[in-house]
Design a protein around this motif. Structure first.
Motif, mmCIF file in Angstrom:
data_model
loop_
_atom_site.group_PDB
_atom_site.id
_atom_site.type_symbol
_atom_site.label_atom_id
_atom_site.label_comp_id
_atom_site.label_asym_id
_atom_site.label_seq_id
_atom_site.Cartn_x
_atom_site.Cartn_y
_atom_site.Cartn_z
ATOM 1 N N UNK A 64 0.832 -1.196 0.000
ATOM 2 C CA UNK A 64 0.000 0.000 0.000
ATOM 3 C C UNK A 64 0.877 1.261 0.000
ATOM 4 N N UNK A 65 2.029 1.204 0.627
ATOM 5 C CA UNK A 65 2.937 2.352 0.637
ATOM 6 C C UNK A 65 3.409 2.687 -0.778
ATOM 7 N N UNK A 66 3.776 1.673 -1.533
ATOM 8 C CA UNK A 66 4.227 1.895 -2.914
ATOM 9 C C UNK A 66 3.103 2.465 -3.761
ATOM 10 N N UNK A 67 1.916 1.884 -3.650
ATOM 11 C CA UNK A 67 0.771 2.365 -4.424
ATOM 12 C C UNK A 67 0.447 3.808 -4.053
ATOM 13 N N UNK A 68 0.444 4.118 -2.762
ATOM 14 C CA UNK A 68 0.153 5.484 -2.313
ATOM 15 C C UNK A 68 1.170 6.473 -2.860
ATOM 16 N N UNK A 69 2.424 6.071 -2.882
ATOM 17 C CA UNK A 69 3.471 6.952 -3.406
ATOM 18 C C UNK A 69 3.338 7.156 -4.912
ATOM 19 N N UNK A 70 2.893 6.140 -5.619
ATOM 20 C CA UNK A 70 2.647 6.288 -7.053
ATOM 21 C C UNK A 70 1.480 7.249 -7.290
ATOM 22 N N UNK A 71 0.414 7.068 -6.531
ATOM 23 C CA UNK A 71 -0.768 7.916 -6.689
ATOM 24 C C UNK A 71 -0.438 9.369 -6.386
ATOM 25 N N UNK A 72 0.333 9.603 -5.331
ATOM 26 C CA UNK A 72 0.660 10.972 -4.920
ATOM 27 C C UNK A 72 1.727 11.619 -5.801
ATOM 28 N N UNK A 73 2.416 10.810 -6.601
ATOM 29 C CA UNK A 73 3.477 11.338 -7.449
ATOM 30 C C UNK A 73 4.845 11.341 -6.782
ATOM 31 N N UNK A 74 4.896 10.834 -5.546
ATOM 32 C CA UNK A 74 6.179 10.764 -4.832
ATOM 33 C C UNK A 74 7.126 9.765 -5.505
ATOM 34 N N UNK A 75 6.572 8.677 -6.048
ATOM 35 C CA UNK A 75 7.339 7.697 -6.816
ATOM 36 C C UNK A 75 6.993 7.858 -8.285
ATOM 37 N N UNK A 76 7.979 7.664 -9.131
ATOM 38 C CA UNK A 76 7.757 7.628 -10.562
ATOM 39 C C UNK A 76 7.843 6.172 -11.006
ATOM 40 N N UNK A 77 7.232 5.857 -12.112
ATOM 41 C CA UNK A 77 7.185 4.462 -12.552
ATOM 42 C C UNK A 77 8.566 3.861 -12.764
ATOM 43 N N UNK A 78 9.536 4.671 -13.122
ATOM 44 C CA UNK A 78 10.875 4.124 -13.350
ATOM 45 C C UNK A 78 11.588 3.763 -12.044
ATOM 46 N N UNK A 79 10.965 4.052 -10.910
ATOM 47 C CA UNK A 79 11.569 3.753 -9.610
ATOM 48 C C UNK A 79 10.987 2.515 -8.949
ATOM 49 N N UNK A 80 9.964 1.876 -9.560
ATOM 50 C CA UNK A 80 9.399 0.678 -8.951
ATOM 51 C C UNK A 80 10.045 -0.561 -9.567
ATOM 52 N N UNK A 81 9.974 -1.651 -8.830
ATOM 53 C CA UNK A 81 10.598 -2.889 -9.313
ATOM 54 C C UNK A 81 9.809 -3.457 -10.489
ATOM 55 N N UNK A 82 10.491 -4.256 -11.264
ATOM 56 C CA UNK A 82 9.837 -4.921 -12.391
ATOM 57 C C UNK A 82 8.708 -5.817 -11.892
ATOM 58 N N UNK A 83 8.938 -6.479 -10.782
ATOM 59 C CA UNK A 83 7.911 -7.356 -10.211
ATOM 60 C C UNK A 83 6.642 -6.595 -9.873
#
Length: 67
Positions: free
Chosen positions: A28-47
Motif C-alpha cells: 500500500x505504501x508503494x501504491x500510495x506513493x505512485x498515486x501521490x506522485x512521490x514515486x515515478x514508474x521508473x523507480x518501482x521494481x519490475x515485479x
C-alpha cells in the motif's frame, strides 16, 4: 497499450490505493506513493510493475465481460 500506460491508467482510475494494493499484491505504501506522485514508474521494481499491469488487465477483462 504498453505497461507504463496501463499502470498510469490504473493509478488514475479512481480505484482506491487500498483496493489496488490488496488486489495486486503491491504494498500500500508503494501504491500510495505512485498515486501521490512521490514515486515515478521508473523507480518501482519490475515485479511490482508486472503485478500492477496484471491487475489492469484483469479489471479490463471483467469490464469487457460485463458489456
Amino acid at each position: 497499450m504498453g505497461i507504463e500506460e496501463k499502470i498510469k491508467a490504473l493509478i488514475h482510475s479512481g480505484k482506491s490505493g487500498y483496493f489496488i494494493a490488496k488486489e495486486s499484491g503491491v504494498s500500500q505504501a508503494t501504491v500510495s506513493r505512485l498515486i501521490s506522485g512521490e514515486y515515478h514508474l521508473d523507480k518501482i521494481s519490475l515485479g511490482n510493475a508486472v503485478k500492477l499491469e496484471q491487475l489492469f488487465d484483469k479489471l479490463n477483462a471483467l469490464s469487457d465481460e460485463q458489456q
